[in-house]
Design a protein around this motif. Structure first.
Motif, PDB file in Angstrom:
ATOM      1  N   VAL A 153      45.282   5.646 148.614  1.00  0.00           N
ATOM      2  CA  VAL A 153      44.083   5.988 149.111  1.00  0.00           C
ATOM      3  C   VAL A 153      43.092   5.389 148.445  1.00  0.00           C
ATOM      4  O   VAL A 153      43.208   4.614 147.469  1.00  0.00           O
ATOM      5  N   ASP A 154      42.002   5.669 148.753  1.00  0.00           N
ATOM      6  CA  ASP A 154      40.544   5.151 148.078  1.00  0.00           C
ATOM      7  C   ASP A 154      40.714   5.732 146.701  1.00  0.00           C
ATOM      8  O   ASP A 154      40.930   6.825 146.183  1.00  0.00           O
ATOM      9  N   VAL A 155      40.005   4.829 145.780  1.00  0.00           N
ATOM     10  CA  VAL A 155      40.047   5.006 144.281  1.00  0.00           C
ATOM     11  C   VAL A 155      38.394   5.924 144.469  1.00  0.00           C
ATOM     12  O   VAL A 155      37.382   5.640 143.870  1.00  0.00           O
ATOM     13  N   ALA A 156      38.651   7.077 144.870  1.00  0.00           N
ATOM     14  CA  ALA A 156      37.539   7.852 145.200  1.00  0.00           C
ATOM     15  C   ALA A 156      38.090   9.570 144.935  1.00  0.00           C
ATOM     16  O   ALA A 156      38.253  10.119 146.045  1.00  0.00           O
ATOM     17  N   GLY A 157      38.083   9.961 143.590  1.00  0.00           N
ATOM     18  CA  GLY A 157      38.470  11.402 143.556  1.00  0.00           C
ATOM     19  C   GLY A 157      40.156  11.416 143.350  1.00  0.00           C
ATOM     20  O   GLY A 157      40.843  10.703 143.925  1.00  0.00           O
ATOM     21  N   ASN A 159      43.875  12.546 143.444  1.00  0.00           N
ATOM     22  CA  ASN A 159      44.734  13.227 144.078  1.00  0.00           C
ATOM     23  C   ASN A 159      46.235  12.963 143.682  1.00  0.00           C
ATOM     24  O   ASN A 159      46.332  11.895 143.054  1.00  0.00           O
ATOM     25  N   GLN A 160      47.033  13.509 144.305  1.00  0.00           N
ATOM     26  CA  GLN A 160      48.579  13.325 143.979  1.00  0.00           C
ATOM     27  C   GLN A 160      48.922  11.762 144.192  1.00  0.00           C
ATOM     28  O   GLN A 160      49.700  11.451 143.105  1.00  0.00           O
ATOM     29  N   VAL A 161      48.668  11.345 145.147  1.00  0.00           N
ATOM     30  CA  VAL A 161      48.846  10.005 145.471  1.00  0.00           C
ATOM     31  C   VAL A 161      48.242   9.120 144.419  1.00  0.00           C
ATOM     32  O   VAL A 161      48.960   8.412 143.751  1.00  0.00           O
ATOM     33  N   LEU A 162      47.125   9.192 144.136  1.00  0.00           N
ATOM     34  CA  LEU A 162      46.388   8.151 143.143  1.00  0.00           C
ATOM     35  C   LEU A 162      46.595   8.390 141.959  1.00  0.00           C
ATOM     36  O   LEU A 162      46.992   7.372 141.170  1.00  0.00           O
ATOM     37  N   ARG A 163      47.104   9.752 141.621  1.00  0.00           N
ATOM     38  CA  ARG A 163      47.529  10.081 140.042  1.00  0.00           C
ATOM     39  C   ARG A 163      48.804   9.020 139.781  1.00  0.00           C
ATOM     40  O   ARG A 163      49.162   8.418 138.747  1.00  0.00           O
ATOM     41  N   ASN A 164      49.576   9.296 141.106  1.00  0.00           N
ATOM     42  CA  ASN A 164      50.886   8.558 140.911  1.00  0.00           C
ATOM     43  C   ASN A 164      50.823   7.022 140.621  1.00  0.00           C
ATOM     44  O   ASN A 164      51.399   6.303 139.813  1.00  0.00           O
ATOM     45  N   VAL A 165      49.994   6.439 141.562  1.00  0.00           N
ATOM     46  CA  VAL A 165      49.622   5.076 141.470  1.00  0.00           C
ATOM     47  C   VAL A 165      48.934   4.674 140.232  1.00  0.00           C
ATOM     48  O   VAL A 165      49.605   3.915 139.538  1.00  0.00           O
ATOM     49  N   LEU A 166      47.944   5.504 139.611  1.00  0.00           N
ATOM     50  CA  LEU A 166      47.187   5.095 138.410  1.00  0.00           C
ATOM     51  C   LEU A 166      48.266   5.308 137.101  1.00  0.00           C
ATOM     52  O   LEU A 166      48.369   4.431 136.155  1.00  0.00           O
ATOM     53  N   SER A 167      49.332   6.249 137.174  1.00  0.00           N
ATOM     54  CA  SER A 167      50.175   6.256 136.309  1.00  0.00           C
ATOM     55  C   SER A 167      51.223   5.023 136.157  1.00  0.00           C
ATOM     56  O   SER A 167      51.634   4.690 135.264  1.00  0.00           O
ATOM     57  N   ASN A 168      51.572   4.553 137.359  1.00  0.00           N
ATOM     58  CA  ASN A 168      52.363   3.529 137.483  1.00  0.00           C
ATOM     59  C   ASN A 168      51.725   2.300 136.846  1.00  0.00           C
ATOM     60  O   ASN A 168      52.032   1.480 136.033  1.00  0.00           O
ATOM     61  N   ALA A 169      50.301   2.287 137.215  1.00  0.00           N
ATOM     62  CA  ALA A 169      49.749   1.090 136.859  1.00  0.00           C
ATOM     63  C   ALA A 169      49.510   1.171 135.190  1.00  0.00           C
ATOM     64  O   ALA A 169      49.302   0.072 134.572  1.00  0.00           O
ATOM     65  N   GLY A 170      49.147   2.354 134.682  1.00  0.00           N
ATOM     66  CA  GLY A 170      49.366   2.575 133.222  1.00  0.00           C
ATOM     67  C   GLY A 170      50.453   2.027 132.609  1.00  0.00           C
ATOM     68  O   GLY A 170      50.159   1.112 131.414  1.00  0.00           O
ATOM     69  N   ALA A 171      51.483   2.460 133.017  1.00  0.00           N
ATOM     70  CA  ALA A 171      52.702   1.827 132.416  1.00  0.00           C
ATOM     71  C   ALA A 171      52.925   0.665 132.513  1.00  0.00           C
ATOM     72  O   ALA A 171      53.551   0.020 131.741  1.00  0.00           O
ATOM     73  N   ALA A 172      52.606  -0.171 133.803  1.00  0.00           N
ATOM     74  CA  ALA A 172      52.834  -1.454 133.844  1.00  0.00           C
ATOM     75  C   ALA A 172      52.119  -2.238 132.871  1.00  0.00           C
ATOM     76  O   ALA A 172      52.566  -3.107 132.458  1.00  0.00           O
ATOM     77  N   ILE A 173      50.889  -2.098 132.870  1.00  0.00           N
ATOM     78  CA  ILE A 173      49.914  -2.936 131.948  1.00  0.00           C
ATOM     79  C   ILE A 173      50.107  -2.700 130.545  1.00  0.00           C
ATOM     80  O   ILE A 173      50.330  -3.368 129.707  1.00  0.00           O
ATOM     81  N   ALA A 174      50.620  -1.121 130.104  1.00  0.00           N
ATOM     82  CA  ALA A 174      50.882  -1.148 128.788  1.00  0.00           C
ATOM     83  C   ALA A 174      52.351  -1.815 128.305  1.00  0.00           C
ATOM     84  O   ALA A 174      52.432  -2.711 127.351  1.00  0.00           O
ATOM     85  N   GLY A 175      53.190  -2.001 129.513  1.00  0.00           N
ATOM     86  CA  GLY A 175      54.585  -2.784 129.323  1.00  0.00           C
ATOM     87  C   GLY A 175      54.083  -4.140 129.164  1.00  0.00           C
ATOM     88  O   GLY A 175      54.684  -5.048 128.232  1.00  0.00           O
ATOM     89  N   MET A 176      53.401  -4.639 130.056  1.00  0.00           N
ATOM     90  CA  MET A 176      53.069  -6.246 130.209  1.00  0.00           C
ATOM     91  C   MET A 176      52.072  -6.536 128.863  1.00  0.00           C
ATOM     92  O   MET A 176      52.601  -7.543 128.238  1.00  0.00           O
TER      93      MET A 176
END
Length: 419
Positions: A153-157, A159-176
């Protein structure tokens, strides 16, 4: 402490960036985050480490950008953020940055990608959550190792989809970032000579033989680049960054695509980096019998009557004509002669038995007159220089040709390293 740079336009994406910041820190409280505001207008929030005004004042000479057209704004803020990130990366006071991440739409992605490409070397963790990550990503990644994650979804507000994606991204960059930081503290690896080699499907036997010979007979670590346009650019970039000690540019097919409008051009500065660096640089003409296009239906109308070969369902090869081959040879010679820092470190090898797997005498792309036109253009273009041209009767994929060109490179390396 492991540290991550978070880039974003805080005037339009603050909530989403703060959620990503929290996701990174929630993964590990020992991972610090510096939020850099690259938006159009000033945004005030305690979580912003480097404010919009900081970038303008410190790296933009105080010139206001809020009235600029969108394209100019993105370029300006990318330039300012690049200067900041370079400064952070090159700090020598014991503080480090270990990763960089961003989230946004097409504009924010373009801006963040420019910063990542220009400020940071290959191997440094780079991640962008983007609305355009499932499209044509070549202009975003170019020849670097940026990781893209589609936002769905757009990075514009939130929602559950974006929260999941951003959570994955946070875990990914922290791990890297943690992995990258841990490698900084390891003992330096055994230093080997780093050799870049260019390869295509039709020169694979030669490159495999060269690679195995160099790795088994000499203390060499090989870096093989697929000559698809971005591969050539990546090798040139690594040379400029000091990441290669020598180059065996066996497969210069990208020059054909540059001159004919094929889909695998590496741009008009191909062959410059190694020559300018003055490092040992052996060049051959692998796969210069062909230009590359997509499926047969996509071949430009002006080439429909040419000799075409379906390499696979998505790649159609076009045989280089005599005139085009002459242009390829002239381009190679001109680039090497014009940009050579040390001409004695360059050799050009011409395999007269065939420049690719399908250009041997009985192959579908056999064309002795085209090959001879290219060979003559190279010889004529380098005549009177200190760049040696070696004409060889064997085909490029001959195992003995591969061994001999590898040994010739090692001799150049020995001379280069002799005081």
């Amino acid at each position: 402490m492991v540290h991550v740079v978070l880039l974003g336009t805080c005037d339009t994406k603050l909530d989403e960036l703060l959620f990503l910041r929290k996701a990174i820190q929630g993964e590990d409280p020992n991972v610090g985050v510096s939020l850099v505001d690259v938006g159009r207008a000033e945004t005030k929030h305690e979580a912003i480490t480097y404010k919009h005004s900081d970038l303008i004042e410190n790296y933009g000479k105080g010139q206001k950008v809020d009235g600029l057209p969108r394209g100019e704004l993105i370029k300006s803020m990318a330039d300012y953020a690049t200067a900041l990130v370079k400064e952070l990366y090159n700090k020598t006071d014991g503080t480090y940055i270990d990763g960089i991440v961003s989230a946004g739409g097409s504009g924010g992605t373009s801006l963040a990608a420019a910063v990542m490409r220009d400020a940071l070397p290959i191997g440094f963790p780079k991640l962008i959550v983007s609305t355009v990550a499932s499209g044509d990503t070549g202009p975003i990644v170019e020849e670097t190792d940026i990781t893209l994650m589609y936002s769905v979804v757009d990075v514009a507000g939130l929602n559950q989809v974006l929260r999941n994606v951003l959570s994955n991204a946070g875990a990914a960059i922290a791990g890297m970032a943690k992995s990258y930081a841990s490698r900084r503290t390891l003992s330096p690896p055994v230093v080997k000579t780093r050799v870049g080699i260019t390869m295509f499907g039709v020169t694979t036997p030669a490159v495999d033989a060269i690679r195995k010979h160099l790795e088994s007979k000499h203390s060499v670590e090989t870096y093989v680049f697929h000559a698809t346009g971005h591969g050539g650019k990546a090798m040139e970039r690594l040379v400029r960054e000091g990441g290669l000690d020598a180059v065996l540019d066996l497969t210069t097919t990208e020059v054909c695509d540059l001159l004919t409008g094929g889909v695998m051009s590496a741009a008009d500065d191909r062959l410059e980096a190694a020559a300018k660096a003055g490092i040992p640089n052996l060049v051959s003409v692998g796969a210069t019998d062909m230009s590359n296009f997509g499926p047969k239906s996509t071949v430009p109308e002006r080439y429909k009557s040419r000799k075409l070969y379906e390499h696979n369902p998505v790649v159609t090869l076009m045989r280089t004509s005599q005139e085009e081959a002459k242009e390829v040879g002239s381009f190679i010679a001109a680039q090497l002669r014009q940009h050579a820092r040390d001409q004695a470190m360059i050799e050009v090898w011409l395999p007269k038995g065939g420049v690719s797997m399908i250009a041997t005498p009985d192959g579908p792309f056999a064309d002795a007159s085209a090959d001879e036109a290219m060979f003559k253009a190279i010889n004529d273009g380098l005549d009177g220089s200190d760049i040696q041209v070696k004409e060889d009767a064997r085909e490029i994929n001959d195992s003995s040709f591969a061994r001999d060109i590898a040994e010739s490179l090692m001799e150049k390396i020995r001379v280069y390293r002799t005081p």
